[in-house]
Every structure is written in C-alpha cells, then in structure tokens.
Design a protein around this motif. Structure first.
Motif: not given
Length: 301
Positions: A74-92, A47-54
């Motif tokens: 920029x798109x994927x740095x936001x995705x990396x941070x989001x997938x490593x965050x337990x709380x919701x992170x604003x990728x946009x 799934x999206x929330x995992x260190x391998x994915x991040x």
C-alpha cells in the motif's frame, strides 16, 4: 558486488533487470533488495517525479504483494502514483484518486490503478484494512477513466488490436464486476445502471476499432482526408504533450511554452473538425466522441 560508480543510469536498469530474475524465481526478498538499490540511483539522478522512479515503486508493490506484505504494498503503490503525478497527490489517504489528466506516463498510471484495485480487493477480503467495496469500485472506475484518456491517443492497427485485448476488456470487466457486487450488497439499482453504462462504453470502443479495420473513413461517407486529418491532429496533440512535459522537467520554460501553443492550435483545429463531424456525420461522431450513453430506462422506453 555490483559497481555503482560508473554510468549510474545504466546500472539502475541493470540492477532492476536482476531484480526481475529473483522475482520470477519467487525470491522476493532479494528482488526487493535490488529494487531499493535501483531506486536509490534513480532518485539521485531524477528526483521523485520521474517515470523510472514510479515504475520501480510499482515493481516494489508487485514484490511486496507476492511476499504477502500488504502494508508495504500500500505504501509503495501510493508512492508510485505520486511520483507519476504532476499535481500534488495525497499519499497518506490510501483511497485518494489522482488527477488523471496530469500524469507523466498514462500507461504506467493505468498499471498502477489496476494493481491498486487488486491490492484493495485482497485487503478487503482479508479484513486487513478499512477498505470498502465502494473504495475498490472507485479505484477500478479510475482505471477505466485513465483507459478512456489513453484510448484517444492509441493509433496503428497492430498496436491498437494488442492494446484492446490486453487492457480494454479486462479493465472494463473488473469495474463492471464491482458495480454488480455493489448492487448485490446494497440493492441500489444505480449500480446496475453503472454496470450497464460501463458495458455499453466498452462495446462502443470495440465497435470503433471494428469500424477502423473496415476503413472507418468510408463509414457514413466520411472522406478519407477528414479521417486522416483527425488522426494526424490527435497524434500531434499526444506528441506535443509528451514534448511539453519533457521540457518542463528540463526546466526549459520557453520551449514548454512553444509546445503549449502548438497543442492549443491543434486542439482548436480538432474542435472545428468535431463540429463538422457532429453536423455532417452524426453517427460517426456519436460513436467516437459522445461520453453519454443511453440508460436502461431509456432503452426500455
């Protein structure tokens, strides 16, 4: 072609390693292609929330950055941070700052924030996005904050020395540099003050390492048993936090609750210990635990 049908987890890591070969040979297109293959497997498995994915998202950032594709970086740095965050992170919102206390992997988050600072700097100087010097500074400061959180759990003389040289000094120097640039741009002395505070904080971390190398337990007459207890409790909290997060992601609420109780118990013991240190060994306490540092004006006085 690569057979992805057997042992998908191992295949994902193998494909990722192959992408590194292309990356270091400056074949970024093929590196990116393989990283997406690895990413597809990891998303399917974890799934999206995992260190391998991040981590794979962050590897994509590095490849896109080297390929001068800043938009995708920029798109994927936001995705990396989001997938490593337990709380919701604003990728946009590209200037958003994650909750640093709610991360799966703190070292990985530090790497992402450092890379985001570099990326923002490139966007700023090439006028490729609506990024301000303040945005770069805030991101570099978040890297410092993440580093300070990590510093509390790093133990072992060898690993500590390596980590200090590799992470602490460069992260602080980056933030200090942007604080000074903000002063040059705005002439607002508060940025000089912040640069000074950052410099003093980095010195205090390095000083504590020197004290530890010279048997910090003997500093200010602190008994070895007190220092040993402090180290043990900090290590216990760090270990239990990792185990709790593993239990949460395995959806084992009962086990996660048990780990939470152990964390709370260790934190209460640490608070009692800190009160003892503050009362009986104030100089040691000030260097290790106090977040506030003297201002320029206070020192001048």
């Amino acid at each position: 072609s690569i057979d992805l049908s057997k042992n998908k987890r191992r295949n994902a890591r193998t494909i990722e390693k192959l992408s590194h070969i292309y990356y270091y040979n400056k074949d970024y297109k093929n590196a990116i292609r393989l990283l997406f293959e690895s990413l597809e497997i990891d998303l399917s498995n974890h799934g999206e929330k995992h260190t391998f994915v991040s981590q794979t998202f962050l590897n994509l950032v590095n490849a896109y950055f080297k390929d001068n594709n800043y938009e995708n970086a920029i798109i994927y740095i936001q995705k990396s941070i989001s997938s490593n965050s337990l709380n919701k992170y604003d990728e946009e919102n590209i200037i958003s700052i994650p909750d640093l206390n709610k991360t799966l992997d703190k070292d990985l988050m530090l790497s992402a924030l450092r890379k985001k600072t570099v990326l923002f700097d490139s966007l700023y100087h090439n006028n490729l996005a609506d990024i301000t010097l303040m945005d770069i500074y805030n991101t570099s400061r978040s890297a410092v904050d993440m580093l300070l959180i990590i510093n509390k759990s790093v133990s072992g003389k060898g690993s500590k020395k390596y980590w200090l040289n590799k992470e602490v000094i460069p992260v602080f120097e980056t933030a200090i540099g942007y604080a000074i640039k903000l002063y040059d741009e705005t002439k607002d002395v508060k940025y000089l003050e912040e640069a000074f505070q950052l410099s003093e904080r980095s010195k205090s971390i390095l000083l504590m390492e020197c004290l530890q190398e010279k048997e910090a337990g003997k500093f200010a007459g602190i008994p070895d048993s007190v220092v040993s207890k402090e180290i043990r409790l900090n290590r216990l909290v760090s270990d239990m936090e990792k185990k709790k997060q593993d239990a949460i992601f395995r959806k084992n609420e009962e086990l996660a609750s048990e780990f939470e109780k152990e964390i709370l118990n260790a934190q209460l013991q640490l608070e009692d210990l800190k009160k003892n240190l503050e009362k009986n060994y104030p100089e040691y306490f000030r260097l290790k635990y106090e977040e506030s540092l003297p201002t320029i004006s206070q020192i001048q006085e």
